[in-house]
Design a protein around this motif. Structure first.
Motif, short mmCIF file in Angstrom:
data_model
loop_
_atom_site.label_atom_id
_atom_site.label_comp_id
_atom_site.label_asym_id
_atom_site.label_seq_id
_atom_site.Cartn_x
_atom_site.Cartn_y
_atom_site.Cartn_z
N LEU A 85 0.76 -1.08 -0.07
CA LEU A 85 -0.05 -0.19 -0.06
C LEU A 85 0.86 1.35 -0.04
CD1 LEU A 85 -2.83 -0.88 2.43
CD2 LEU A 85 -3.03 -0.46 -0.04
N LEU A 86 1.88 1.38 0.80
CA LEU A 86 2.74 2.38 0.75
C LEU A 86 3.62 2.58 -0.46
CD1 LEU A 86 4.57 1.97 4.18
CD2 LEU A 86 2.94 3.54 3.66
N MET A 87 4.12 1.79 -1.01
CA MET A 87 4.97 1.79 -2.26
C MET A 87 4.19 1.71 -3.71
SD MET A 87 8.26 -0.44 -1.19
CE MET A 87 7.28 -1.85 -0.71
N LEU A 88 3.08 0.90 -3.77
CA LEU A 88 2.50 0.66 -5.04
C LEU A 88 1.09 1.56 -5.16
CD1 LEU A 88 2.88 -3.17 -5.52
CD2 LEU A 88 4.17 -1.12 -6.77
N ALA A 89 0.59 2.07 -4.23
CA ALA A 89 -0.72 2.90 -4.16
C ALA A 89 -0.37 4.17 -3.59
CB ALA A 89 -1.76 2.15 -3.27
N ALA A 90 -0.13 4.33 -2.52
CA ALA A 90 0.18 5.83 -2.02
C ALA A 90 1.12 6.44 -2.44
CB ALA A 90 0.39 5.68 -0.35
N HIS A 141 15.56 2.39 -4.72
CA HIS A 141 14.21 1.78 -4.38
C HIS A 141 14.66 0.12 -4.25
CE1 HIS A 141 10.20 1.21 -3.64
NE2 HIS A 141 9.88 0.85 -4.92
N ALA A 142 15.52 -0.24 -5.14
CA ALA A 142 15.93 -1.51 -5.18
C ALA A 142 16.63 -2.01 -4.16
CB ALA A 142 16.86 -1.85 -6.32
N LEU A 143 17.60 -1.16 -3.55
CA LEU A 143 18.36 -1.27 -2.29
C LEU A 143 17.60 -1.46 -1.09
CD1 LEU A 143 21.48 -1.58 -0.88
CD2 LEU A 143 21.19 0.79 -0.70
N ALA A 144 16.26 -0.48 -1.05
CA ALA A 144 15.52 -0.55 0.32
C ALA A 144 14.75 -2.02 0.46
CB ALA A 144 14.97 0.64 0.21
N LEU A 145 14.18 -2.38 -1.06
CA LEU A 145 13.57 -3.36 -0.92
C LEU A 145 14.22 -4.59 -0.58
CD1 LEU A 145 11.42 -2.91 -4.25
CD2 LEU A 145 10.53 -3.48 -2.01
N PHE A 171 11.03 2.71 2.73
CA PHE A 171 10.21 1.92 1.87
C PHE A 171 9.45 3.47 1.07
CE2 PHE A 171 9.60 -2.41 3.73
CZ PHE A 171 10.80 -2.93 2.72
N LEU A 172 8.70 4.20 1.99
CA LEU A 172 8.00 5.25 1.25
C LEU A 172 8.76 6.07 0.57
CD1 LEU A 172 5.23 6.54 0.96
CD2 LEU A 172 5.58 7.67 3.30
N GLY A 173 9.79 6.43 1.33
CA GLY A 173 10.68 7.64 0.68
C GLY A 173 11.44 7.15 -0.69
N THR A 174 11.91 5.73 -0.87
CA THR A 174 12.51 5.58 -1.85
C THR A 174 11.54 5.32 -3.15
OG1 THR A 174 12.71 3.13 -1.30
CG2 THR A 174 14.41 4.52 -1.02
N ALA A 175 10.21 4.95 -2.58
CA ALA A 175 9.06 4.57 -3.70
C ALA A 175 8.76 5.77 -4.11
CB ALA A 175 8.02 3.93 -2.82
#
Length: 289
Positions: A85-90, A141-145, A171-175
């Motif tokens: 929800l954080l990364m793909l929607a919000a 983003h890849a590093l965070a994931l 997660f949210l910041g890099t997304a």
């Protein structure tokens, strides 16, 4: 840390999240009101952008303040749903809402101009370009994931509220940076669709690989021996497999859908941009590349 300490830390974290969400919403609403009063309704920021921010903000609040947050402490799949929800929607909805422009208008004029001058300095511009261009945003983003899904770091986030907050922030910041690199340039020029498509495709591949790894692993990689998923009718492995599927399938659909949209723009005849044109006003737009 005792259960009482854990509950107290979680309560304090929720209070901070609520305060920051309220401040961000109030600042956005004030900025939009001032902009529309100066430039005219729906100029500078269109209604669609305001609605996108409202939807993204609502999903962010749902992910962090609803019962889902409590469930995520017991279920790996709920934790994964929260992250998605954080990364793909919000995150993409917030980017489409252009909050930096609205927040700049919410500031007093003097501070807004000083902040705009700072954001135009060469040092800031170099750093901003580095983290918002497709390669830099993709790498962060890849590093965070992948980093936070290492078992040691993931379990640490489950048992320490400060680490948990850092996980959500990264997660949210890099997304936000990732979706900025993909979506924001498209609002100005179609020629940037190529790098954005590559970024989306490779992110689809590596997140899909991570989801498949979690789904197909022969044993549970996370959670402690207390097996907190058991009261929900799931053993740790089944809980992990469900979480892996949540990352694998819905995530792939989002990335693929966005890639198809950008591909259609790349192949379509050149058109004049539609929608409200930003008003040529003096207020700065912090962080604008």
């Amino acid at each position: 840390m005792t259960p009482a300490d854990t509950a107290e830390a979680a309560g304090a974290a929720s209070a901070w999240v609520l305060a920051l969400l309220a401040l961000s919403l109030a600042g956005y609403a004030l900025g939009v009101a001032r902009l529309w009063r100066r430039a005219g309704a729906r100029r500078g920021l269109g209604l669609g952008q305001v609605l996108a921010f409202a939807a993204g903000w609502s999903l962010l609040a749902a992910a962090l303040l609803s019962p889902l947050d409590a469930w995520a402490e017991q279920l790996f799949c709920a934790h994964m749903l929260q992250h998605e929800l954080l990364m793909l929607a919000a995150a993409p909805l917030l980017v489409l809402g252009r909050p930096l422009a609205a927040w700049a208008w919410a500031l007093p004029q003097g501070r807004s101009r000083a902040l705009g001058a700072f954001f135009r300095t060469p040092g800031w511009q170099v750093g901003w370009q580095a983290i918002t261009r497709p390669l830099g945003a993709w790498a962060l983003h890849a590093l965070a994931l992948w980093g936070w899904h290492l078992p040691a770091l993931f379990d640490a986030a489950l048992h320490n509220e400060a680490v948990h907050a850092l996980q959500h922030t990264s997660f949210l910041g890099t997304a936000l940076l990732f979706w900025w690199s993909v979506l924001r340039p498209q609002a100005r020029r179609r020629t940037t669709a190529g790098p954005a498509l590559l970024s989306l495709f490779t992110t689809l591949l590596h997140t899909g690989a991570l989801g498949a790894l979690l789904t197909l692993a022969p044993q549970a990689l996370y959670m402690d021996p207390r097996a907190t998923a058991l009261p929900w009718g799931l053993d740790p492995l089944a809980d992990q497999q469900l979480g892996g599927l949540l990352m694998w399938v819905p995530g792939s659909i989002v990335y693929l859908g966005c890639a198809l949209w950008l591909g259609a723009r790349l192949l379509s005849p050149a058109q004049r941009p539609r929608g409200p044109r930003p008003a040529p006003l003096a207020r700065p737009r912090p962080g604008a590349p």
